[in-house]
Design a protein around this motif. Structure first.
Motif, PDB file in Angstrom:
ATOM      1  N   VAL A 183      66.199  30.223 -14.526  1.00 10.53           N
ATOM      2  CA  VAL A 183      67.330  29.571 -13.867  1.00 10.53           C
ATOM      3  C   VAL A 183      67.492  30.196 -12.482  1.00 10.53           C
ATOM      4  O   VAL A 183      67.678  31.406 -12.366  1.00 10.53           O
ATOM      5  N   THR A 184      67.394  29.378 -11.433  1.00  8.85           N
ATOM      6  CA  THR A 184      67.534  29.851 -10.063  1.00  8.85           C
ATOM      7  C   THR A 184      68.835  29.329  -9.470  1.00  8.85           C
ATOM      8  O   THR A 184      69.105  28.125  -9.510  1.00  8.85           O
ATOM      9  N   ASN A 185      69.633  30.220  -8.930  1.00  5.76           N
ATOM     10  CA  ASN A 185      70.911  29.870  -8.320  1.00  5.76           C
ATOM     11  C   ASN A 185      70.796  29.950  -6.805  1.00  5.76           C
ATOM     12  O   ASN A 185      70.586  31.019  -6.243  1.00  5.76           O
ATOM     13  N   ARG A 186      70.940  28.797  -6.121  1.00  2.60           N
ATOM     14  CA  ARG A 186      70.886  28.760  -4.664  1.00  2.60           C
ATOM     15  C   ARG A 186      72.274  28.707  -4.040  1.00  2.60           C
ATOM     16  O   ARG A 186      72.411  28.570  -2.821  1.00  2.60           O
ATOM     17  N   PHE A 199      76.044  30.038  -2.844  1.00  2.04           N
ATOM     18  CA  PHE A 199      76.480  31.226  -2.133  1.00  2.04           C
ATOM     19  C   PHE A 199      77.509  32.015  -2.943  1.00  2.04           C
ATOM     20  O   PHE A 199      78.232  32.850  -2.417  1.00  2.04           O
ATOM     21  N   GLU A 200      77.556  31.711  -4.227  1.00  6.69           N
ATOM     22  CA  GLU A 200      78.451  32.406  -5.139  1.00  6.69           C
ATOM     23  C   GLU A 200      77.833  32.390  -6.524  1.00  6.69           C
ATOM     24  O   GLU A 200      76.840  31.697  -6.772  1.00  6.69           O
ATOM     25  N   THR A 201      78.391  33.168  -7.442  1.00  6.52           N
ATOM     26  CA  THR A 201      77.882  33.215  -8.812  1.00  6.52           C
ATOM     27  C   THR A 201      78.054  31.859  -9.484  1.00  6.52           C
ATOM     28  O   THR A 201      79.103  31.218  -9.370  1.00  6.52           O
ATOM     29  N   ALA A 202      77.005  31.399 -10.180  1.00  8.15           N
ATOM     30  CA  ALA A 202      77.051  30.124 -10.900  1.00  8.15           C
ATOM     31  C   ALA A 202      77.401  30.378 -12.356  1.00  8.15           C
ATOM     32  O   ALA A 202      76.716  31.140 -13.042  1.00  8.15           O
ATOM     33  N   VAL A 203      78.486  29.767 -12.817  1.00  9.75           N
ATOM     34  CA  VAL A 203      78.861  29.843 -14.231  1.00  9.75           C
ATOM     35  C   VAL A 203      78.185  28.680 -14.933  1.00  9.75           C
ATOM     36  O   VAL A 203      78.484  27.519 -14.675  1.00  9.75           O
ATOM     37  N   ARG A 263      63.132  36.739 -29.595  1.00 11.56           N
ATOM     38  CA  ARG A 263      63.888  36.027 -28.575  1.00 11.56           C
ATOM     39  C   ARG A 263      64.688  37.022 -27.748  1.00 11.56           C
ATOM     40  O   ARG A 263      64.974  38.123 -28.211  1.00 11.56           O
ATOM     41  N   PRO A 264      65.077  36.639 -26.524  1.00  8.19           N
ATOM     42  CA  PRO A 264      65.943  37.511 -25.734  1.00  8.19           C
ATOM     43  C   PRO A 264      67.294  37.676 -26.423  1.00  8.19           C
ATOM     44  O   PRO A 264      67.794  36.758 -27.073  1.00  8.19           O
ATOM     45  N   TYR A 265      67.892  38.822 -26.231  1.00  3.86           N
ATOM     46  CA  TYR A 265      69.174  39.106 -26.872  1.00  3.86           C
ATOM     47  C   TYR A 265      70.237  38.095 -26.434  1.00  3.86           C
ATOM     48  O   TYR A 265      71.130  37.744 -27.222  1.00  3.86           O
ATOM     49  N   GLU A 266      70.149  37.611 -25.197  1.00  5.50           N
ATOM     50  CA  GLU A 266      71.184  36.713 -24.675  1.00  5.50           C
ATOM     51  C   GLU A 266      71.221  35.360 -25.383  1.00  5.50           C
ATOM     52  O   GLU A 266      72.232  34.659 -25.354  1.00  5.50           O
ATOM     53  N   PHE A 267      70.112  34.982 -26.013  1.00  5.84           N
ATOM     54  CA  PHE A 267      70.062  33.710 -26.734  1.00  5.84           C
ATOM     55  C   PHE A 267      70.561  33.918 -28.155  1.00  5.84           C
ATOM     56  O   PHE A 267      70.017  34.737 -28.907  1.00  5.84           O
ATOM     57  N   LYS A 268      71.592  33.167 -28.529  1.00  5.58           N
ATOM     58  CA  LYS A 268      72.163  33.260 -29.867  1.00  5.58           C
ATOM     59  C   LYS A 268      71.613  32.137 -30.747  1.00  5.58           C
ATOM     60  O   LYS A 268      71.527  30.989 -30.326  1.00  5.58           O
ATOM     61  N   ALA A 269      71.259  32.494 -31.991  1.00  3.84           N
ATOM     62  CA  ALA A 269      70.713  31.512 -32.922  1.00  3.84           C
ATOM     63  C   ALA A 269      71.829  30.634 -33.481  1.00  3.84           C
ATOM     64  O   ALA A 269      72.825  31.134 -34.001  1.00  3.84           O
ATOM     65  N   VAL A 270      71.663  29.323 -33.331  1.00  2.00           N
ATOM     66  CA  VAL A 270      72.588  28.366 -33.932  1.00  2.00           C
ATOM     67  C   VAL A 270      72.027  27.917 -35.279  1.00  2.00           C
ATOM     68  O   VAL A 270      72.743  27.833 -36.280  1.00  2.00           O
ATOM     69  N   GLU A 278      76.173  33.771 -16.625  1.00  2.00           N
ATOM     70  CA  GLU A 278      76.344  33.556 -15.200  1.00  2.00           C
ATOM     71  C   GLU A 278      75.081  33.981 -14.465  1.00  2.00           C
ATOM     72  O   GLU A 278      74.388  34.906 -14.900  1.00  2.00           O
ATOM     73  N   VAL A 279      74.797  33.290 -13.375  1.00  2.00           N
ATOM     74  CA  VAL A 279      73.644  33.629 -12.549  1.00  2.00           C
ATOM     75  C   VAL A 279      74.174  33.981 -11.155  1.00  2.00           C
ATOM     76  O   VAL A 279      74.768  33.122 -10.489  1.00  2.00           O
ATOM     77  N   PRO A 280      74.004  35.219 -10.693  1.00  2.00           N
ATOM     78  CA  PRO A 280      74.493  35.601  -9.373  1.00  2.00           C
ATOM     79  C   PRO A 280      73.858  34.767  -8.270  1.00  2.00           C
ATOM     80  O   PRO A 280      72.836  34.103  -8.463  1.00  2.00           O
ATOM     81  N   ARG A 281      74.434  34.797  -7.085  1.00  2.00           N
ATOM     82  CA  ARG A 281      73.943  34.016  -5.954  1.00  2.00           C
ATOM     83  C   ARG A 281      72.540  34.458  -5.556  1.00  2.00           C
ATOM     84  O   ARG A 281      72.193  35.636  -5.620  1.00  2.00           O
ATOM     85  N   VAL A 282      71.714  33.452  -5.150  1.00  2.00           N
ATOM     86  CA  VAL A 282      70.343  33.673  -4.716  1.00  2.00           C
ATOM     87  C   VAL A 282      69.631  34.646  -5.655  1.00  2.00           C
ATOM     88  O   VAL A 282      69.149  35.709  -5.267  1.00  2.00           O
ATOM     89  N   TYR A 283      69.601  34.270  -6.930  1.00  2.00           N
ATOM     90  CA  TYR A 283      69.060  35.157  -7.954  1.00  2.00           C
ATOM     91  C   TYR A 283      68.385  34.313  -9.014  1.00  2.00           C
ATOM     92  O   TYR A 283      68.811  33.221  -9.325  1.00  2.00           O
ATOM     93  N   ASN A 284      67.289  34.848  -9.568  1.00  2.00           N
ATOM     94  CA  ASN A 284      66.571  34.192 -10.662  1.00  2.00           C
ATOM     95  C   ASN A 284      66.891  34.904 -11.977  1.00  2.00           C
ATOM     96  O   ASN A 284      66.802  36.128 -12.055  1.00  2.00           O
TER      97      ASN A 284
END
Length: 204
Positions: A152-155, A157-161, A178-185, A195-201
């Motif tokens: 996920v790339t955020n272009r 100028f602020e954090t993307a929720v 799996r990555p810890y951030e992914f929760k099993a449904v 959240e993805v910070p600005r200009v961040y992958n």
């Protein structure tokens, strides 16, 4: 008898449009400022109408020297010889766009209506947040492991929720890690919220 010779001289308007955009590439949600100057080096130009009708991907948010209309930039007036007028308008990008924009200027030349056009302004608007999903190998044997990459790339100028991101697998595929951030449904469905910070992958 005294004869007087009268000769009429018709001086036609000579109109030029100078139109500049503050940027040619931007992202969804950002704004672009258009600065315009109309000049007349010929005779009187009457009933002048400058018009730029916007694609649905843009909206006018601010003007200087124009009436604010969301879907177009429009100016009306007249210019005598040697006169010029300047105005500007700001556009907000509502969605992705890759194309060009041209403005027109019509005016009266005697009994005729003539038109001139601005140069084409190329604009490219990229999505503010880009999602990419890739697989390590397009083919695999039964029992072999494979990797899934989500980026996920955020272009902005602020954090993307981010809205919930769900990855769903075919029931014939077993997820071994799996990555810890992914929760099993379910055993085949995993969800990420974050959240993805600005200009961040963010890659997982």
């Amino acid at each position: 008898v005294t004869k007087v010779k009268i000769r009429g001289i018709s001086l036609a308007p000579t109109i030029t449009i100078t139109r500049e955009a503050s940027k040619a590439e931007t992202i969804v949600g950002d704004e672009i400022l258009f600065s315009v100057k109309l000049s007349n080096t010929g005779g009187l130009a009457r009933n002048m109408t400058y018009l730029e009708t916007l694609p649905k991907e843009f909206v006018v948010t601010e003007t200087d020297g124009l009436r604010l209309v969301p879907d177009r930039a429009a100016w009306a007036g007249q210019l005598a010889e040697g006169e010029s007028v300047s105005f500007s308008y700001k556009l907000k990008a509502l969605s992705a766009f890759d194309g060009g924009m041209v403005a027109s200027l019509s005016y009266n030349h005697g009994a005729r209506v003539k038109a001139v056009y601005s140069s084409k302004q190329a604009l490219k608007v990229a999505p503010a947040v880009v999602l990419y999903a890739g697989i390590g190998s397009a083919t695999a044997l039964v029992g072999e492991r494979n990797n899934i990459t989500v980026n996920v790339t955020n272009r902005l100028f602020e954090t993307a929720v981010m809205a919930p991101l769900e990855v769903v697998f075919d029931p014939g595929i077993k997820v071994t890690s799996r990555p810890y951030e992914f929760k099993a449904v379910t055993p085949w469905s995993y969800v990420w919220n974050g959240e993805v910070p600005r200009v961040y992958n963010q890659t997982t």
